[in-house]
Design an enzyme around this catalytic site. Structure first.
Site, PDB file in Angstrom:
ATOM      1  N   ARG A   3       0.820  -1.213   0.000  1.00 44.28           N
ATOM      2  CA  ARG A   3       0.000   0.000   0.000  1.00 44.28           C
ATOM      3  C   ARG A   3       0.854   1.264   0.000  1.00 44.28           C
ATOM      4  O   ARG A   3       0.420   2.312   0.478  1.00 44.28           O
ATOM      5  CB  ARG A   3      -0.957  -0.047   1.181  1.00 44.28           C
ATOM      6  CG  ARG A   3      -1.758  -1.343   1.207  1.00 44.28           C
ATOM      7  CD  ARG A   3      -2.680  -1.427   2.376  1.00 44.28           C
ATOM      8  NE  ARG A   3      -3.814  -0.551   2.204  1.00 44.28           N
ATOM      9  CZ  ARG A   3      -4.514  -0.047   3.213  1.00 44.28           C
ATOM     10  NH1 ARG A   3      -4.188  -0.332   4.447  1.00 44.28           N
ATOM     11  NH2 ARG A   3      -5.534   0.745   2.984  1.00 44.28           N
ATOM     12  N   ALA A  22       2.735   4.340   0.603  1.00 40.79           N
ATOM     13  CA  ALA A  22       2.923   5.210   1.764  1.00 40.79           C
ATOM     14  C   ALA A  22       2.057   4.786   2.952  1.00 40.79           C
ATOM     15  O   ALA A  22       2.217   5.302   4.065  1.00 40.79           O
ATOM     16  CB  ALA A  22       2.621   6.644   1.382  1.00 40.79           C
ATOM     17  N   ASP A  60       9.403  -4.043  -6.382  1.00 38.45           N
ATOM     18  CA  ASP A  60      10.284  -5.214  -6.531  1.00 38.45           C
ATOM     19  C   ASP A  60      11.170  -5.348  -5.286  1.00 38.45           C
ATOM     20  O   ASP A  60      11.443  -6.458  -4.822  1.00 38.45           O
ATOM     21  CB  ASP A  60      11.173  -5.073  -7.773  1.00 38.45           C
ATOM     22  CG  ASP A  60      10.365  -4.642  -8.994  1.00 38.45           C
ATOM     23  OD1 ASP A  60       9.248  -5.162  -9.158  1.00 38.45           O
ATOM     24  OD2 ASP A  60      10.847  -3.789  -9.759  1.00 38.45           O
ATOM     25  N   ASN A 103       8.960  -3.351   3.549  1.00 38.48           N
ATOM     26  CA  ASN A 103       8.761  -1.890   3.536  1.00 38.48           C
ATOM     27  C   ASN A 103      10.094  -1.150   3.525  1.00 38.48           C
ATOM     28  O   ASN A 103      10.247  -0.125   2.847  1.00 38.48           O
ATOM     29  CB  ASN A 103       7.959  -1.444   4.762  1.00 38.48           C
ATOM     30  CG  ASN A 103       6.483  -1.798   4.637  1.00 38.48           C
ATOM     31  OD1 ASN A 103       5.982  -2.004   3.538  1.00 38.48           O
ATOM     32  ND2 ASN A 103       5.790  -1.874   5.768  1.00 38.48           N
ATOM     33  N   ASP A 133      16.335   1.733 -10.579  1.00 36.93           N
ATOM     34  CA  ASP A 133      15.338   0.909  -9.880  1.00 36.93           C
ATOM     35  C   ASP A 133      15.924   0.211  -8.655  1.00 36.93           C
ATOM     36  O   ASP A 133      15.288   0.150  -7.602  1.00 36.93           O
ATOM     37  CB  ASP A 133      14.820  -0.193 -10.815  1.00 36.93           C
ATOM     38  CG  ASP A 133      13.849   0.307 -11.868  1.00 36.93           C
ATOM     39  OD1 ASP A 133      13.773   1.528 -12.089  1.00 36.93           O
ATOM     40  OD2 ASP A 133      13.172  -0.551 -12.462  1.00 36.93           O
TER      41      ASP A 133
END
Ligand code: KDG
Length: 317
Positions: free
Chosen positions: A227, A229, A259, A283, A295
């Protein structure tokens, strides 16, 4: 023996040095990236044995992709060469909103990948097969390669992890349920965004808990909802765990965060951590990705990730 194998396309990425429409941009930084390639690097940095199956061109970008993977410790024995060129994409940073991605990948080396590139014995040597919804949309032969990898994983009892990674430049919105539902049904673990689940399940009204249940009803034993933020949720038949996000000083570019989350979550899951700690690591790795233009370059090494988790936990005690 590998811990995790992913299958997909990596491309050369041109990141503009300036904001605004690409027609006015004069300078670019070159990187290489791709969802499954990013995952393999993230996992390797977190101490897992990671392998990547793909095709790259016999060109400079193909060389760079393989060189980066090797320097990151990713197994490239199943990266094949193709006479087609390596795909390319550009990022575009508008003054408002999320970066845009423009692909030059039709007919690329990776889109030529097919079932012959997938060795069932290699898949059987892993603990996890990680697939995304990107690869099957690249070409018919890529769809067959993905199917063969999933079938080989099922036969060998290898856990299949799906990140739908819906790319609307590759699939029409109306085709999303037909393309992605079978992939969900074939997966043991699903790591997805809330909007992706809503698009696949054609449900934009139910509470998140109901969506999670609908995924579990299709077969997976664990669904993780990313999700951004707002953090992430992990859900099994027996448990539901929510975890808040890692605070980020400044988001430079969120591409690659999903990823990175997958790599972090799975690095915890393979070490049999509890779900809350897996979410925290996911996270954290996702947050690290947002601080740089490439990335994967921001993903942390294992010791650094552990030390950061520890610091955050002691600060919140
Ligand atoms: O998740 C990051 C990817 O979206 C990016 O690297 C490009 O692989 C890519 C894709 O297919 O969109």
């Amino acid at each position: 023996m590998v811990d995790i194998i992913s299958i997909g396309e990596a491309m050369a990425v041109f990141v503009p040095a300036e904001r605004g429409p690409l027609r006015h941009v004069r300078r670019f930084e070159k990187h290489v990236a791709g969802a499954e390639f990013n995952l393999a690097i993230g996992a390797s940095r977190l101490g897992l044995e990671a392998g990547w199956i793909s095709r790259v061109g016999q060109d400079e970008f193909g060389e760079e992709i393989v060189r980066v993977l090797r320097s990151e410790g990713v197994d490239t024995r199943h990266v094949h060469r193709s006479s087609q060129p390596t795909g390319v994409y550009f990022k575009e940073y508008s003054a408002l909103g999320e970066p845009r991605v423009l692909y030059y990948r039709a007919g690329s080396a990776a889109s030529e990948m097919g079932p012959d590139d997938v060795d069932p014995g290699y898949i059987a040597s892993a603990q996890i097969l990680h697939v995304t919804g990107i690869t099957p949309l690249l070409s018919d032969s890529c769809l067959q390669a993905t199917r063969k990898a999933i079938d080989a994983a099922h036969q060998a009892g290898v856990t299949v992890v799906l990140d739908p990674n819906i790319r609307y430049k590759l699939v029409a919105p109306g085709d999303v349920p037909a393309v992605f539902r079978p992939l969900l049904q074939d997966s043991d673990l699903v790591l997805a965004g809330e909007n992706e689940l809503r698009a696949i399940l054609l449900d934009d009204a139910s509470p998140l808990e109901r969506l999670e249940e609908a995924v579990l009803d299709l077969g997976p034993r664990l669904v993780v909802v990313k999700r951004g933020a707002s953090g992430a949720v992990a859900r099994t038949a027996a448990q539901r765990v929510e975890e808040g996000p890692f605070a980020v000083q400044r988001v430079v570019d969120p591409i690659g965060a999903g990823d990175g989350f997958d790599a972090g979550f799975l690095a915890g899951w393979l070490r049999r951590w509890d779900l809350r700690r897996c979410l925290r690591l996911g996270n954290l790795v996702g947050a690290c990705a947002t601080g740089v233009h490439g990335d994967y370059e921001g993903y942390p090494a294992w010791e650094e990730a552990l030390a950061t988790l520890e610091r955050h936990q002691s600060a919140s005690r």
